[in-house]
Motif scaffolding. Structure first.
Motif, PDB file in Angstrom:
ATOM      1  N   ALA A 157       1.545 -66.872 -33.289  1.00  0.00           N
ATOM      2  CA  ALA A 157       1.628 -66.966 -34.750  1.00  0.00           C
ATOM      3  C   ALA A 157       2.382 -65.798 -35.386  1.00  0.00           C
ATOM      4  O   ALA A 157       3.151 -65.998 -36.339  1.00  0.00           O
ATOM      5  CB  ALA A 157       0.221 -67.062 -35.343  1.00  0.00           C
ATOM      6  N   LEU A 158       2.156 -64.585 -34.897  1.00  0.00           N
ATOM      7  CA  LEU A 158       2.732 -63.418 -35.557  1.00  0.00           C
ATOM      8  C   LEU A 158       4.268 -63.428 -35.594  1.00  0.00           C
ATOM      9  O   LEU A 158       4.852 -63.179 -36.655  1.00  0.00           O
ATOM     10  CB  LEU A 158       2.219 -62.136 -34.899  1.00  0.00           C
ATOM     11  CG  LEU A 158       0.744 -61.801 -35.193  1.00  0.00           C
ATOM     12  CD1 LEU A 158       0.298 -60.608 -34.361  1.00  0.00           C
ATOM     13  CD2 LEU A 158       0.555 -61.510 -36.676  1.00  0.00           C
ATOM     14  N   VAL A 164       9.042 -66.588 -40.977  1.00  0.00           N
ATOM     15  CA  VAL A 164       8.800 -67.251 -42.260  1.00  0.00           C
ATOM     16  C   VAL A 164       8.938 -66.255 -43.410  1.00  0.00           C
ATOM     17  O   VAL A 164       9.581 -66.550 -44.426  1.00  0.00           O
ATOM     18  CB  VAL A 164       7.399 -67.898 -42.275  1.00  0.00           C
ATOM     19  CG1 VAL A 164       7.054 -68.392 -43.680  1.00  0.00           C
ATOM     20  CG2 VAL A 164       7.331 -69.052 -41.286  1.00  0.00           C
ATOM     21  N   ALA A 165       8.333 -65.074 -43.261  1.00  0.00           N
ATOM     22  CA  ALA A 165       8.391 -64.069 -44.320  1.00  0.00           C
ATOM     23  C   ALA A 165       9.831 -63.621 -44.587  1.00  0.00           C
ATOM     24  O   ALA A 165      10.263 -63.522 -45.747  1.00  0.00           O
ATOM     25  CB  ALA A 165       7.517 -62.875 -43.943  1.00  0.00           C
ATOM     26  N   ALA A 167      12.581 -65.274 -43.846  1.00  0.00           N
ATOM     27  CA  ALA A 167      13.351 -66.400 -44.389  1.00  0.00           C
ATOM     28  C   ALA A 167      13.074 -66.590 -45.875  1.00  0.00           C
ATOM     29  O   ALA A 167      13.986 -66.894 -46.659  1.00  0.00           O
ATOM     30  CB  ALA A 167      13.031 -67.676 -43.612  1.00  0.00           C
ATOM     31  N   LEU A 168      11.823 -66.404 -46.281  1.00  0.00           N
ATOM     32  CA  LEU A 168      11.488 -66.508 -47.702  1.00  0.00           C
ATOM     33  C   LEU A 168      12.226 -65.470 -48.534  1.00  0.00           C
ATOM     34  O   LEU A 168      12.729 -65.757 -49.623  1.00  0.00           O
ATOM     35  CB  LEU A 168       9.977 -66.343 -47.892  1.00  0.00           C
ATOM     36  CG  LEU A 168       9.095 -67.566 -47.682  1.00  0.00           C
ATOM     37  CD1 LEU A 168       7.628 -67.167 -47.682  1.00  0.00           C
ATOM     38  CD2 LEU A 168       9.362 -68.617 -48.751  1.00  0.00           C
ATOM     39  N   LEU A 169      12.293 -64.255 -48.009  1.00  0.00           N
ATOM     40  CA  LEU A 169      12.881 -63.148 -48.763  1.00  0.00           C
ATOM     41  C   LEU A 169      14.407 -63.107 -48.691  1.00  0.00           C
ATOM     42  O   LEU A 169      15.063 -62.712 -49.657  1.00  0.00           O
ATOM     43  CB  LEU A 169      12.318 -61.811 -48.242  1.00  0.00           C
ATOM     44  CG  LEU A 169      10.826 -61.577 -48.485  1.00  0.00           C
ATOM     45  CD1 LEU A 169      10.384 -60.292 -47.806  1.00  0.00           C
ATOM     46  CD2 LEU A 169      10.524 -61.524 -49.978  1.00  0.00           C
ATOM     47  N   LEU A 170      14.980 -63.520 -47.547  1.00  0.00           N
ATOM     48  CA  LEU A 170      16.409 -63.310 -47.323  1.00  0.00           C
ATOM     49  C   LEU A 170      17.244 -64.590 -47.336  1.00  0.00           C
ATOM     50  O   LEU A 170      18.446 -64.537 -47.611  1.00  0.00           O
ATOM     51  CB  LEU A 170      16.625 -62.606 -45.972  1.00  0.00           C
ATOM     52  CG  LEU A 170      15.918 -61.258 -45.804  1.00  0.00           C
ATOM     53  CD1 LEU A 170      16.177 -60.712 -44.406  1.00  0.00           C
ATOM     54  CD2 LEU A 170      16.368 -60.263 -46.867  1.00  0.00           C
ATOM     55  N   GLU A 181       8.003 -72.862 -40.923  1.00  0.00           N
ATOM     56  CA  GLU A 181       6.722 -73.159 -41.573  1.00  0.00           C
ATOM     57  C   GLU A 181       5.948 -74.197 -40.771  1.00  0.00           C
ATOM     58  O   GLU A 181       4.734 -74.049 -40.539  1.00  0.00           O
ATOM     59  CB  GLU A 181       6.959 -73.676 -42.989  1.00  0.00           C
ATOM     60  CG  GLU A 181       5.672 -74.018 -43.730  1.00  0.00           C
ATOM     61  CD  GLU A 181       5.895 -74.924 -44.923  1.00  0.00           C
ATOM     62  OE1 GLU A 181       5.070 -74.882 -45.856  1.00  0.00           O
ATOM     63  OE2 GLU A 181       6.884 -75.694 -44.916  1.00  0.00           O
ATOM     64  N   ARG A 182       6.613 -75.231 -40.317  1.00  0.00           N
ATOM     65  CA  ARG A 182       5.949 -76.273 -39.550  1.00  0.00           C
ATOM     66  C   ARG A 182       5.394 -75.737 -38.230  1.00  0.00           C
ATOM     67  O   ARG A 182       4.273 -76.061 -37.836  1.00  0.00           O
ATOM     68  CB  ARG A 182       6.925 -77.422 -39.285  1.00  0.00           C
ATOM     69  CG  ARG A 182       7.178 -78.309 -40.506  1.00  0.00           C
ATOM     70  CD  ARG A 182       8.438 -79.142 -40.319  1.00  0.00           C
ATOM     71  NE  ARG A 182       8.605 -80.137 -41.357  1.00  0.00           N
ATOM     72  CZ  ARG A 182       8.990 -79.887 -42.600  1.00  0.00           C
ATOM     73  NH1 ARG A 182       9.229 -78.641 -42.970  1.00  0.00           N
ATOM     74  NH2 ARG A 182       9.131 -80.858 -43.487  1.00  0.00           N
ATOM     75  N   VAL A 183       6.203 -74.919 -37.552  1.00  0.00           N
ATOM     76  CA  VAL A 183       5.745 -74.351 -36.278  1.00  0.00           C
ATOM     77  C   VAL A 183       4.513 -73.480 -36.495  1.00  0.00           C
ATOM     78  O   VAL A 183       3.540 -73.544 -35.733  1.00  0.00           O
ATOM     79  CB  VAL A 183       6.875 -73.537 -35.614  1.00  0.00           C
ATOM     80  CG1 VAL A 183       6.342 -72.773 -34.396  1.00  0.00           C
ATOM     81  CG2 VAL A 183       8.016 -74.454 -35.197  1.00  0.00           C
TER      82      VAL A 183
END
Length: 222
Positions: A157-158, A164-165, A167-170, A181-183
């Motif tokens: 998970a980490l 994910v984090a 990708a959200l920011l950049l 997100e799905r994974v």
């Protein structure tokens, strides 16, 4: 004995609720009108989706499973149980507050208050479960099997959570973010199912998590 039975039942129901919830959300995501892998999972729950009802039922079922799993954890796992409880509350908020079309998130898209509440609750729910894995990994109240499951879950998970984090920011809305997100959600769901099943089976066989002092008493009787 009564407490052990209650924990076993809670673990079994946690697995059932999680499996049913994951199935409902999966159907809503696959059959819904979202634009494929680039879409967020939450888009299956927007008002215009014909599968919004199935999505919400699935989300609330998952919230129930987190509460049940928190109650099924061995005594002494209060921190992990508290994180799962917080994750359940955040999951309920995520299901109750619907995002707008496309579920936009900052910093690349204009958002509404509902979008921020929904997105924040979804992120908080996932983060709480991942943190619960880490807490169980180092918890003396958890037995070796429970810690091993937590270790595998956290190891998977980490890195995905980090992607994910970032990708959200950049990057923002993209196939990378949608697939990551799905994974991550699959990893969290599999960890929950495995942990619930493990706790139910271990309690059923009477070979449950060790309690401080139990091993010493066994040695003294020998």
């Amino acid at each position: 004995m009564a407490e052990g039975t209650a924990r076993r039942i809670a673990a079994a129901f946690a697995a059932v609720c999680l499996a049913a919830g994951a199935a409902a959300v999966t159907v809503a995501v696959i059959a819904g009108p979202g634009p494929g892998p680039i879409a967020y999972v939450s888009e299956a729950g927007i008002a215009d989706s014909g599968y919004a009802g199935a999505y919400r039922v699935g989300i609330f079922s998952m919230a129930a499973s987190l509460l049940l799993l928190a109650g099924a954890l061995p005594p002494g796992s209060r921190a992990a149980a508290g994180l799962l409880g917080a994750g359940a509350v955040a999951t309920v908020v995520s299901g109750a507050v619907t995002c707008s079309e496309g579920c936009p998130l900052p910093p690349f898209e204009a958002t509404t208050v509902a979008d921020l509440v929904h997105g924040g609750a979804s992120i908080a729910a996932t983060a709480a479960v991942v943190l619960a894995m880490l807490v169980l990994l180092f918890s003396p109240a958890a037995d070796r099997g429970l810690r091993r499951i937590a270790a595998i879950g956290a190891a998977l998970a980490l890195p995905v959570a980090a992607v994910v984090a970032l990708a959200l920011l950049l990057v923002g809305r993209s196939t990378l973010l949608g697939m990551s997100e799905r994974v991550l959600l699959v990893v969290v769901a599999v960890w929950g199912l495995t942990t619930s099943g493990y706790l139910a089976v271990r309690s059923l066989t009477g070979d449950g998590p060790s309690v401080p002092g139990r091993e010493e008493s066994k040695v003294s009787r020998r």
